[in-house]
Design a protein around this motif. Sequence first.
Motif, PDB file in Angstrom:
ATOM      1  N   HIS A  65       0.854  -1.182   0.000  1.00 43.76           N
ATOM      2  CA  HIS A  65       0.000   0.000   0.000  1.00 43.76           C
ATOM      3  C   HIS A  65       0.894   1.236   0.000  1.00 43.76           C
ATOM      4  CE1 HIS A  65      -2.898  -2.990   1.270  1.00 43.76           C
ATOM      5  NE2 HIS A  65      -3.862  -2.104   1.196  1.00 43.76           N
ATOM      6  N   GLY A  66       0.524   2.215  -0.800  1.00 43.57           N
ATOM      7  CA  GLY A  66       1.238   3.485  -0.832  1.00 43.57           C
ATOM      8  C   GLY A  66       0.501   4.519  -0.003  1.00 43.57           C
ATOM      9  N   PHE A  67       1.218   5.194   0.881  1.00 43.70           N
ATOM     10  CA  PHE A  67       0.647   6.241   1.720  1.00 43.70           C
ATOM     11  C   PHE A  67       1.225   7.579   1.286  1.00 43.70           C
ATOM     12  CE2 PHE A  67       0.349   2.397   4.165  1.00 43.70           C
ATOM     13  CZ  PHE A  67      -0.868   2.503   4.819  1.00 43.70           C
ATOM     14  N   SER A  68       0.388   8.588   1.209  1.00 43.84           N
ATOM     15  CA  SER A  68       0.838   9.941   0.873  1.00 43.84           C
ATOM     16  C   SER A  68      -0.068  10.938   1.595  1.00 43.84           C
ATOM     17  CB  SER A  68       0.809  10.155  -0.645  1.00 43.84           C
ATOM     18  OG  SER A  68      -0.496   9.930  -1.160  1.00 43.84           O
ATOM     19  N   LEU A  69       0.228  12.213   1.405  1.00 41.57           N
ATOM     20  CA  LEU A  69      -0.559  13.264   2.034  1.00 41.57           C
ATOM     21  C   LEU A  69      -1.459  13.922   1.002  1.00 41.57           C
ATOM     22  CD1 LEU A  69       2.074  14.982   4.361  1.00 41.57           C
ATOM     23  CD2 LEU A  69       0.614  13.000   4.815  1.00 41.57           C
TER      24      LEU A  69
ATOM     25  N   ASN B  10      -0.923   5.538  13.090  1.00 38.62           N
ATOM     26  CA  ASN B  10      -2.230   6.179  13.203  1.00 38.62           C
ATOM     27  C   ASN B  10      -3.285   5.190  12.674  1.00 38.62           C
ATOM     28  OD1 ASN B  10      -2.057   6.340  10.396  1.00 38.62           O
ATOM     29  ND2 ASN B  10      -1.749   8.555  10.353  1.00 38.62           N
ATOM     30  N   ASP B  11      -4.533   5.597  12.648  1.00 40.36           N
ATOM     31  CA  ASP B  11      -5.605   4.672  12.262  1.00 40.36           C
ATOM     32  C   ASP B  11      -5.508   4.220  10.812  1.00 40.36           C
ATOM     33  OD1 ASP B  11      -6.624   4.727  14.826  1.00 40.36           O
ATOM     34  OD2 ASP B  11      -8.116   6.276  14.375  1.00 40.36           O
TER      35      ASP B  11
ATOM     36  N   MET C 135       4.985   3.759  12.301  1.00 45.87           N
ATOM     37  CA  MET C 135       4.998   4.487  11.031  1.00 45.87           C
ATOM     38  C   MET C 135       6.049   5.589  11.125  1.00 45.87           C
ATOM     39  SD  MET C 135       1.551   6.880  11.287  1.00 45.87           S
ATOM     40  CE  MET C 135       2.006   7.943   9.920  1.00 45.87           C
ATOM     41  N   PRO C 136       6.500   6.114   9.977  1.00 41.47           N
ATOM     42  CA  PRO C 136       7.467   7.213  10.015  1.00 41.47           C
ATOM     43  C   PRO C 136       6.864   8.437  10.683  1.00 41.47           C
ATOM     44  CG  PRO C 136       7.218   6.350   7.780  1.00 41.47           C
ATOM     45  CD  PRO C 136       6.157   5.714   8.611  1.00 41.47           C
TER      46      PRO C 136
ATOM     47  N   TYR D 239       0.770  11.092  12.739  1.00 43.72           N
ATOM     48  CA  TYR D 239       0.286  12.127  11.832  1.00 43.72           C
ATOM     49  C   TYR D 239      -1.227  12.007  11.695  1.00 43.72           C
ATOM     50  CZ  TYR D 239       0.985  15.723   8.335  1.00 43.72           C
ATOM     51  OH  TYR D 239       0.977  16.924   7.667  1.00 43.72           O
ATOM     52  N   ARG D 240      -1.872  13.114  11.389  1.00 45.28           N
ATOM     53  CA  ARG D 240      -3.336  13.161  11.293  1.00 45.28           C
ATOM     54  C   ARG D 240      -3.860  12.263  10.171  1.00 45.28           C
ATOM     55  NH1 ARG D 240      -4.083  19.021  10.079  1.00 45.28           N
ATOM     56  NH2 ARG D 240      -5.971  18.200   9.146  1.00 45.28           N
TER      57      ARG D 240
END
Length: 164
Positions: A47-51, A86-87, A99-100, A128-129
């Motif tokens: 899975h890729g996570f980004s903002l 985070n969630d 997580m980072p 992070y939020r």
Amino acid sequence: MSTLNARSDDVLEKTTYAPLIRHNKICLVLANGFYEWDKMSGKPIPHGFSLKDREVFAFAGLWTEWKSKSGDEIYRSFTIMTTRANDIVGKVQDPKFRMPVILDSAEERLWLDSNFAPMEKLKLCDRYRDDVMQVHIVSSSVNITAVKGGPNNHPAFILPMNSQ
């Protein structure tokens, strides 16, 4: 010894990391996302996570340098600070996973500030939020480091699977 990640909750207790944060060997690690593999479904799906609100952001990091045994070369390396998931990351990984540490713009300045005490810097190392993060499944090829002797860094690897 693997020094890829430093746990923010015990960094001052670790002989590898405590001198770095105490002597302000602080850095920002720029990124546009990070990957985690699904551990909840039993299948290793990346899975890729980004903002949502920033294309490029920074992880809190520490750096060091040392000389080769011969003294001819200087090596530099860094580690990324981690915190509890985070969630949104916890849905892919075990919620106890790490997580980072992602810093917002104001926190980036504080993280780099040599006058900001180590204990105060560590207070920035929180989850992070969720509401400004996004996640999507990416190609499992992202996990292959080389193909036929060359780097395996195709830009499509960061795209959601349904857009490739």
